[in-house]
Design an enzyme around this catalytic site. Sequence first.
Site, PDB file in Angstrom:
ATOM      1  N   ALA A  53       0.885  -1.027  -0.095  1.00  0.00           N
ATOM      2  CA  ALA A  53       0.110   0.486  -0.162  1.00  0.00           C
ATOM      3  C   ALA A  53       0.989   1.570  -0.121  1.00  0.00           C
ATOM      4  O   ALA A  53       1.721   1.323   0.576  1.00  0.00           O
ATOM      5  CB  ALA A  53      -1.357  -0.329   1.362  1.00  0.00           C
ATOM      6  N   ASP A  54       0.274   1.925  -0.449  1.00  0.00           N
ATOM      7  CA  ASP A  54       0.614   3.458   0.228  1.00  0.00           C
ATOM      8  C   ASP A  54      -0.173   4.541  -0.135  1.00  0.00           C
ATOM      9  O   ASP A  54      -1.404   4.414  -0.571  1.00  0.00           O
ATOM     10  CB  ASP A  54       1.578   3.898  -1.971  1.00  0.00           C
ATOM     11  CG  ASP A  54       2.579   4.987  -1.464  1.00  0.00           C
ATOM     12  OD1 ASP A  54       3.824   5.316  -1.058  1.00  0.00           O
ATOM     13  OD2 ASP A  54       1.888   6.534  -1.869  1.00  0.00           O
ATOM     14  N   THR A  55       0.520   5.555   0.536  1.00  0.00           N
ATOM     15  CA  THR A  55      -0.846   7.058   0.892  1.00  0.00           C
ATOM     16  C   THR A  55      -0.064   8.370   0.983  1.00  0.00           C
ATOM     17  O   THR A  55       1.210   8.434   0.659  1.00  0.00           O
ATOM     18  CB  THR A  55      -0.918   6.530   3.010  1.00  0.00           C
ATOM     19  OG1 THR A  55      -1.786   5.002   2.621  1.00  0.00           O
ATOM     20  CG2 THR A  55      -2.169   7.650   3.200  1.00  0.00           C
TER      21      THR A  55
END
Length: 171
Positions: A53-55
């Site tokens: 994931a990346d935010t």
Amino acid sequence: MELAGIPCEVLVSDVDETSFGEPDMQVKELAQRKARAVMGLASMGHDDIIIAADTLVYIDGQVLGKPQDEKQAFDMLRSLSGRCHTVYTGVAILCGEYENIFADKANVYFHELSDDEIFSYIATGEPFDKAGAYGIQERGSVLVARVEGDFYTVVGLPISKVYRVLTRELV
């Protein structure tokens, strides 16, 4: 993942996190890049499920990444004060030939913050490894008035959506 009752092992992908384009495309691209890097590790088996994931935080047409110093952290938090911003989290789920990449977003409304509140929060050291200079799941929770959307998207992994993909598409 533990909240969803899914055992996991955390591996660091150590990929270049430079990306351009629309926020939802950036987080999807970076999540996919991280997942593929982990998939390439010798310890990974063909049937292992990889979730990456990346935010990012987005306001006024700008992406707020992780602050490099106290001044940048202050400027980010000042820009969020009393306003709404959007948090995007991209997720990549890989297993063998299977690949599912998606993004989710949530709107976060900050309280109006005084300079003293911002400096006190920065003094905790918490802002420096967080997109937008705050962690909603930690002390940064006191900065937030409300969230529209999935709280866990703001944390950095929309657990409910990930769980649904895992249980409906991979099991």
